[in-house]
Design an enzyme around this catalytic site. Structure first.
Site: not given
Ligand code: DSN
Length: 432
Positions: A51, A53, A197, A223, A226, A232
């Site tokens: 933990y 925080e 974003d 994120t 990707k 993730r």
């Molecule tokens: N779920 C993601 C996507 O497939 O683009 C976006 O959050």
């Protein structure tokens, strides 16, 4: 030795089936990828026990000396990767990164403006079914019907009319470059805060094959799983930190806070408690991988592959939104092929090809049916597939889409998909 196999054979079999599915199928979901074994190891490692925080050097728990080192490493690498002054690596997801930005700069009821979901935007950019459309007054801009690209005449006129406090650029099914410079001009004209974003193209931005938002945008979220190919999770960055002279929290007394301090507070304690230190460690590895030259070649190949695939589809008379791609995304409108996105997704899945149904701009169908599919190349490029394989895959998709009710056709494609996958393994060994 697998501990899972020993203590929980039922779950072991489930994971085993998923590992086989990932190996045996062509993963074309644009938001998915395969992380490296080192990232898998960190994400499943002992850092999950701690933990922590707070932030490095300012924790609410003892024993944080090593998690501090890991978080500082992740922050330093992320700053270097994107050339930014501020980075927060704690958001558990992209949506939470976005929520923290909203919480920092907006009051409920303030006006925001983002790309309409069905035109390639994201839920958190003001969709009515999401916090962003429920807590804030959401205005959407669109793509142009002819070009499939963001319509900046509309962006400007909506901005002048509604004076949004924040403009959001980026999306999740937008195949073209996000033109941060044009958004910047509009945002400056009306004094709006500009948020990028880059959840989808962040790996491409890091590698220099997509324009960078850093010179233009006040804050950047992403994120990490990707095109960036990490674990993730979410991140927040600012090219330059500055004093909060206009944010929602006006200084009451004492010194004016820096925006970085407000963003940090919005993430924790505003939205999250303990950070996921195993994931932050895995993020550090991912940022380290993305700094390397091999990653630049990988990112370039993702885009080259998507362009080859788009061109193949165009030659087979598919309606490709915007007429092609600059990124990892090919958005296909199947209206002229007489099949819905839902039916195509289902038939392709039976043939071992994973895509997602997707609304296309000006879609007449519901989000549950859709007229299109979104195809992405990050995961198959990680398997080292190149232009020859892209041509084969486009041909597989065409065969299935144009004969979706024929089981023989589907089984035939499935066996060719399996053969292709066997030639491009993902992992050399089992990681569970
Ligand atoms: N779920 C993601 C996507 O497939 O683009 C976006 O959050």
């Amino acid at each position: 030795m697998s501990y899972i196999k020993k203590v929980d054979p039922e779950l072991y079999e489930i994971i085993n089936r998923e590992q086989n599915r990932e190996h045996d199928t062509l993963e074309l979901i644009a938001s998915e990828n395969f992380t490296s074994p080192a990232i898998l190891e960190a994400a499943g490692g002992i850092m999950t026990n701690k933990y922590a925080e707070g932030y490095p050097g300012k924790r609410y728990y003892g024993g944080c000396i090593h998690v501090d080192e890991a978080e500082n490493l992740a922050i330093d690498r992320l700053k270097k990767l994107f050339g930014v002054e501020y980075a927060n690596v704690q958001p558990h997801s992209g949506s939470q990164a976005n929520m923290a930005v909203f919480m920092t700069f907006l009051n409920p009821g303030d006006t925001i403006m983002g790309l309409e979901l069905s035109h390639g935007g994201h839920l958190t950019h003001g969709s009515a079914v999401n916090f962003s459309g429920q807590l804030y007054n959401s205005i959407s801009y669109h793509v142009d019907k002819e070009t499939g690209r963001v319509n900046f005449d509309e962006v400007r006129s909506l901005a002048q009319e509604h004076k949004p406090k924040m403009i959001i650029c980026g999306g999740s099914a937008y195949p073209r470059y996000v033109e941060f410079d044009k958004f910047y001009e509009v945002a400056r004209e009306i004094g709006a805060f500009l948020m990028a974003d880059i959840a989808h193209p962040s790996g491409l931005v890091a590698a220099g094959v997509h324009p960078s938002p850093v010179p233009y945008c006040d804050v950047i979220t992403s994120t990490t799983h990707k095109t960036l190919r990490g674990p993730r999770g979410g991140i927040i960055m600012m090219g330059k930190d500055r004093e909060n002279t206009w944010g929602k929290i006006a200084p009451k007394s004492g010194r004016t806070k820096m925006i970085s301090e407000l963003l940090d507070s919005s993430v924790m304690p505003g939205m999250q408690g303990g950070p996921l230190m195993h994931i932050i460690s895995a993020k550090a590895i991912a940022f380290g991988e993305a700094i390397k030259d091999e990653f630049k070649l990988y990112a370039k190949k993702i885009v080259d592959n998507a362009k080859v695939m788009a061109q193949e589809f165009i030659e087979m008379d598919y309606d490709i939104v915007s007429g092609g791609t600059d990124t990892h995304v090919v958005l296909m409108d199947l209206s002229n092929k007489g099949i819905s996105g839902k039916a195509a997704e289902k038939a392709l899945e039976k043939a071992g090809i994973t895509v997602n149904k997707n609304m296309v701009p000006f879609d007449q169908r519901s989000p549950f049916i859709t007229s299109g599919i979104r195809v992405g190349t990050p995961a198959i490029t990680t398997r080292n597939m190149g232009s020859n394989e892209m041509k084969k895959i486009a041909s597989f998709i065409n065969t299935v889409v144009t004969d979706a009710d024929n089981d023989d056709t589907i089984q035939n494609v499935k066996s060719q998909v399996k053969e292709l996958c066997d030639s491009f393994p993902i992992y050399e060994e089992s990681y569970h």
